[in-house]
Design a protein around this motif. Structure first.
Motif, PDB file in Angstrom:
ATOM      1  N   ILE A  37      -3.365 -26.096   2.970  1.00  0.00           N
ATOM      2  CA  ILE A  37      -4.589 -26.018   2.336  1.00  0.00           C
ATOM      3  C   ILE A  37      -4.819 -24.856   1.526  1.00  0.00           C
ATOM      4  CG2 ILE A  37      -7.073 -25.822   2.676  1.00  0.00           C
ATOM      5  CD1 ILE A  37      -6.843 -27.621   5.039  1.00  0.00           C
ATOM      6  N   LYS A  38      -4.316 -23.561   2.035  1.00  0.00           N
ATOM      7  CA  LYS A  38      -4.264 -22.550   1.186  1.00  0.00           C
ATOM      8  C   LYS A  38      -3.322 -22.462  -0.017  1.00  0.00           C
ATOM      9  CE  LYS A  38      -3.141 -17.392   1.682  1.00  0.00           C
ATOM     10  NZ  LYS A  38      -2.703 -16.517   2.639  1.00  0.00           N
ATOM     11  N   SER A  53      -2.012 -27.348  13.344  1.00  0.00           N
ATOM     12  CA  SER A  53      -3.134 -26.793  12.704  1.00  0.00           C
ATOM     13  C   SER A  53      -2.842 -25.552  11.740  1.00  0.00           C
ATOM     14  CB  SER A  53      -4.393 -26.279  13.523  1.00  0.00           C
ATOM     15  OG  SER A  53      -3.798 -25.379  14.475  1.00  0.00           O
ATOM     16  N   ARG A  54      -1.793 -24.937  12.182  1.00  0.00           N
ATOM     17  CA  ARG A  54      -1.102 -23.890  11.566  1.00  0.00           C
ATOM     18  C   ARG A  54      -0.658 -24.547  10.074  1.00  0.00           C
ATOM     19  NH1 ARG A  54       2.972 -18.975  13.626  1.00  0.00           N
ATOM     20  NH2 ARG A  54       2.917 -17.670  11.345  1.00  0.00           N
ATOM     21  N   SER A  92      -3.464 -25.651   7.686  1.00  0.00           N
ATOM     22  CA  SER A  92      -4.282 -24.549   7.319  1.00  0.00           C
ATOM     23  C   SER A  92      -3.430 -23.891   6.150  1.00  0.00           C
ATOM     24  CB  SER A  92      -4.601 -23.438   8.174  1.00  0.00           C
ATOM     25  OG  SER A  92      -5.673 -24.132   9.134  1.00  0.00           O
ATOM     26  N   GLN A  93      -2.078 -23.676   6.247  1.00  0.00           N
ATOM     27  CA  GLN A  93      -1.316 -23.178   5.400  1.00  0.00           C
ATOM     28  C   GLN A  93      -0.903 -24.173   3.941  1.00  0.00           C
ATOM     29  OE1 GLN A  93      -0.119 -20.191   5.254  1.00  0.00           O
ATOM     30  NE2 GLN A  93       1.324 -19.952   3.444  1.00  0.00           N
ATOM     31  N   LEU A 143     -10.055 -29.117  12.118  1.00  0.00           N
ATOM     32  CA  LEU A 143      -9.005 -28.262  12.417  1.00  0.00           C
ATOM     33  C   LEU A 143      -9.398 -27.129  13.434  1.00  0.00           C
ATOM     34  CD1 LEU A 143      -7.681 -27.309   8.910  1.00  0.00           C
ATOM     35  CD2 LEU A 143      -6.471 -28.092  10.511  1.00  0.00           C
ATOM     36  N   LYS A 144     -10.469 -26.824  13.491  1.00  0.00           N
ATOM     37  CA  LYS A 144     -11.024 -25.779  14.563  1.00  0.00           C
ATOM     38  C   LYS A 144     -11.021 -26.620  15.824  1.00  0.00           C
ATOM     39  CE  LYS A 144     -15.050 -22.907  15.696  1.00  0.00           C
ATOM     40  NZ  LYS A 144     -16.588 -22.354  15.332  1.00  0.00           N
ATOM     41  N   TYR A 146     -12.395 -28.770   8.149  1.00  0.00           N
ATOM     42  CA  TYR A 146     -12.437 -27.643   8.825  1.00  0.00           C
ATOM     43  C   TYR A 146     -12.881 -27.866  10.461  1.00  0.00           C
ATOM     44  CZ  TYR A 146     -10.639 -24.719   4.988  1.00  0.00           C
ATOM     45  OH  TYR A 146      -9.690 -24.441   4.176  1.00  0.00           O
TER      46      TYR A 146
END
Length: 417
Positions: free
Chosen positions: A292-293, A285-286, A289-290, A412-413, A409
């Motif tokens: 996506i950012k 997930s990390r 998330s990175q 991911l959560k 999301y």
């Protein structure tokens, strides 16, 4: 800014530059090919052909029962070259059978599918062979993606474009509308033959063990999802044809959407390059998330540039298509605003849902969006014409994009717990 630099560096390390360049060349050549056809062919005949082509494009994602989609995801998990080759071989065999059945079904239903625009029926019969030629092209392109040879994938795209542009000019000039149709059908097969991996023929037949129930469930739902998503792009063309019964309006709308829809090549290049990597890291997930950012940060900057260019040069862009397109400025801008959502959100989060293996979610989001699209089009097109179709497309693009984002999301959560 550092995260953007890192994103671009990783993209280039996976031969993303090749993919991006090939997509630019491909989109430019397709655009100019369409422009040549617009200038050389009778407007009504071209409108009928475009109507038939959009019917075919709806069915293309489920050609081969969606097997190329399964090849991409499940091929990413194969650890040996032999297993990938066996998987491709079985996809080609079974995909050919299912594509032939689909093509035959379209031929049988051709009269019904073109009942509101009967002038399109014969074009639909000829274009039905695209089901086969595009399936083989996509299967070979996908194979090179899963073995990490994105540069060969790119070369196939470039070869296809290099064949298409001069062929369109020659066949349209000498043979008219049927020459154009023949070029559209045969070009993908020529590009496929140039890069067909010869060693696939010698591989064993054990690959059929890889095409189990999970493979076909994912393939079918991803294919259906892409078909429904394609319907979002072409529903306007269908309904403009059915409700207005004016092939000229079909032609106007099709060409007004060419440039906005072509802008998705950049995010598509990113996700086509990175999909295999995202799939292998999907439980991290990390990492996701990175990613996506970094993606969103870069695309916001690019979109600001796109909108600035359009605010300054909008009339020049429309004049390039022809002075007859100038009254349709609002149509163009609504389409561009809708595509903004696709570029920033839909392509990214839709691909992430596929990487999660949630093909069903993509399917239901697309289906919900189609229902909204059809209802709004039935209201807006009779009163607003093609402007109503553009407004509807804009709304449904944003709805589907936001729904995809919320779902990713959520997963991911859930995975981060």
């Amino acid at each position: 800014m550092d995260s953007i630099k890192t994103y671009i560096k990783n993209f280039l390390s996976r031969k993303g530059g090749w993919v991006f360049s090939s997509m630019i060349i491909g989109k430019l050549f397709i655009f100019f090919s369409s422009w040549i056809a617009l200038k050389l062919l009778p407007q009504d005949d071209l409108g009928y052909l475009l109507f038939a082509l959009n019917i075919i494009l709806f069915f293309v994602p489920i050609s081969g029962l969606g097997a190329t989609h399964g090849l991409l995801r499940f091929g990413s998990f194969q650890e040996t070259s032999d297993s990938r080759q066996n998987l491709l071989r079985e996809v080609l065999i079974k995909g050919f059978i299912f594509s032939t059945i689909l093509m035959g079904s379209i031929i049988v239903m051709s009269r019904f599918l073109t009942i509101k625009m009967p002038g399109s029926q014969f074009y639909l019969l000829g274009l039905s062979f695209l089901i086969l030629t595009l399936f083989f092209l996509e299967a070979i392109k996908t194979y090179y993606r899963i073995i990490g040879k994105n540069e060969i994938y790119a070369k196939i795209e470039i070869t296809n474009a290099l064949i298409l542009l001069p062929a369109v000019f020659i066949t349209c000039y000498f043979f008219g509308i049927w020459g154009y149709l023949s070029t559209l059908v045969l070009t993908p097969m020529l590009a496929t033959l140039v890069y067909f991996p010869k060693n696939i023929i010698q591989t064993s037949t054990s690959g059929n063990k890889l095409l189990g129930i999970d493979f076909w469930k994912y393939s079918v739902f991803t294919g259906l999802s892409n078909s429904v998503t394609q319907l979002l792009a072409i529903a306007d063309i269908f309904l403009i044809g059915y409700l207005l019964k004016d092939p000229a309006q079909v032609t106007f709308y099709k060409y007004l959407s060419l440039i906005p829809l072509s802008l998705v090549l950049l995010p598509n290049a990113f996700l086509m390059t990175d999909f295999v990597s995202l799939t292998t890291h999907i439980k991290n997930s990390r990492y996701i998330s990175q990613y996506i950012k970094q993606y969103i940060s870069l695309l916001i900057i690019i979109l600001l540039g796109i909108w600035t260019i359009h605010f300054i040069f909008i009339e020049d862009i429309l004049k390039f298509l022809g002075r007859d397109f100038l009254p349709y400025k609002k149509v163009y801008l609504f389409l561009l605003f809708g595509v903004t959502a696709v570029i920033l959100l839909r392509i990214l989060f839709g691909n992430l849902l596929s990487a999660f293996g949630k093909a069903r979610i993509n399917f239901w989001i697309a289906s919900f969006s189609v229902v909204i699209n059809l209802l709004l089009n039935l209201y807006f097109i009779p009163t607003q014409g093609i402007l109503g179709a553009a407004i509807t497309s804009c709304l449904t693009m944003w709805i589907s994009s936001l729904l995809s984002m919320f779902c990713v999301y959520y997963f991911l959560k859930k995975s981060g717990k």
